[in-house]
Design a protein around this motif. Structure first.
Motif, PDB file in Angstrom:
ATOM      1  N   MET A  28       0.959  -1.209  -0.055  1.00 43.55           N
ATOM      2  CA  MET A  28      -0.033   0.048   0.008  1.00 43.55           C
ATOM      3  C   MET A  28       0.718   1.164   0.048  1.00 43.55           C
ATOM      4  O   MET A  28       0.621   2.321  -0.703  1.00 43.55           O
ATOM      5  N   ASP A  35      -5.724  -0.079  -2.351  1.00 43.87           N
ATOM      6  CA  ASP A  35      -6.309  -0.294  -0.786  1.00 43.87           C
ATOM      7  C   ASP A  35      -6.137  -1.493  -0.287  1.00 43.87           C
ATOM      8  O   ASP A  35      -5.397  -2.592  -0.771  1.00 43.87           O
ATOM      9  N   GLU A  36      -6.477  -1.649   1.217  1.00 40.68           N
ATOM     10  CA  GLU A  36      -5.891  -2.830   1.574  1.00 40.68           C
ATOM     11  C   GLU A  36      -6.401  -4.040   1.381  1.00 40.68           C
ATOM     12  O   GLU A  36      -5.789  -5.050   1.286  1.00 40.68           O
ATOM     13  N   CYS A 141      -6.428   0.048 -12.773  1.00 41.79           N
ATOM     14  CA  CYS A 141      -6.040  -0.901 -11.817  1.00 41.79           C
ATOM     15  C   CYS A 141      -4.727  -1.626 -12.217  1.00 41.79           C
ATOM     16  O   CYS A 141      -5.053  -2.539 -12.846  1.00 41.79           O
ATOM     17  N   THR A 154      -9.119  -0.416  -7.991  1.00 43.27           N
ATOM     18  CA  THR A 154     -10.160  -0.814  -7.568  1.00 43.27           C
ATOM     19  C   THR A 154     -10.822  -2.278  -8.117  1.00 43.27           C
ATOM     20  O   THR A 154     -11.591  -2.214  -8.996  1.00 43.27           O
TER      21      THR A 154
END
Length: 159
Positions: A28, A35-36, A141, A154
């Motif tokens: 990250m 995101d996580e 992404c 995402t």
């Protein structure tokens, strides 16, 4: 960090909880917009890749660009990476491709996913598919070395 839901075919158990969390946080930190939940998936796939590479002979394996983010994060935790490879029976060297070999071969990814299955895991198809290996710019992404603002991720939920 909240404990994520890990699929049954996860390689997550190859690291301690603390070690896994440290690698996720590095993914990250070093990859803007990841995101996580996506970082967890990337690290899990990197572990599957290392397990497959450690137990496979005679096949040229390589991670997708997305999974490579997780492999790099693992390698940067050198003591943990050395211990991981020892537990798998063989050290997996990182051999970066030079500019002359930047062309990506989809067949190699298919062979790598087959090796992951042979190692007892199911690859996350989204993180190994064509989009995961394409040079994609910010807002899409994937990791790209040529985007000034980094990359955003995402990814769809894991199957």
């Amino acid at each position: 960090m909240a404990t994520p839901t890990i699929p049954e075919t996860s390689a997550r158990q190859l690291l301690s909880d603390e070690g896994f969390d440290r690698v996720v946080h590095l993914v990250m930190r070093d990859n803007d917009g990841v995101d996580e939940p996506v970082a967890v998936r990337i690290v899990d796939e990197a572990l599957k890749f290392v397990a497959a590479a450690a137990t496979t002979t005679g096949r040229h394996l390589r991670p997708s660009k997305t999974v490579d983010m997780g492999w790099h994060a693992l390698i940067l935790h050198t003591a943990m990476y050395r211990s991981l490879c020892a537990s798998l029976g063989r050290f997996v060297d990182h051999r970066p491709e030079g500019p002359e070999t930047l062309r990506r071969d989809a067949d190699t990814l298919d062979l790598t996913m087959d090796a992951i299955r042979d190692a007892g895991y199911e690859p996350d198809a989204y993180l190994w598919g064509p989009l995961a290996d394409a040079e994609i710019h910010a807002g899409d992404c994937m990791h790209s070395e040529c985007t000034e603002g980094g990359s955003a991720c995402t990814a769809p939920p894991a199957a």
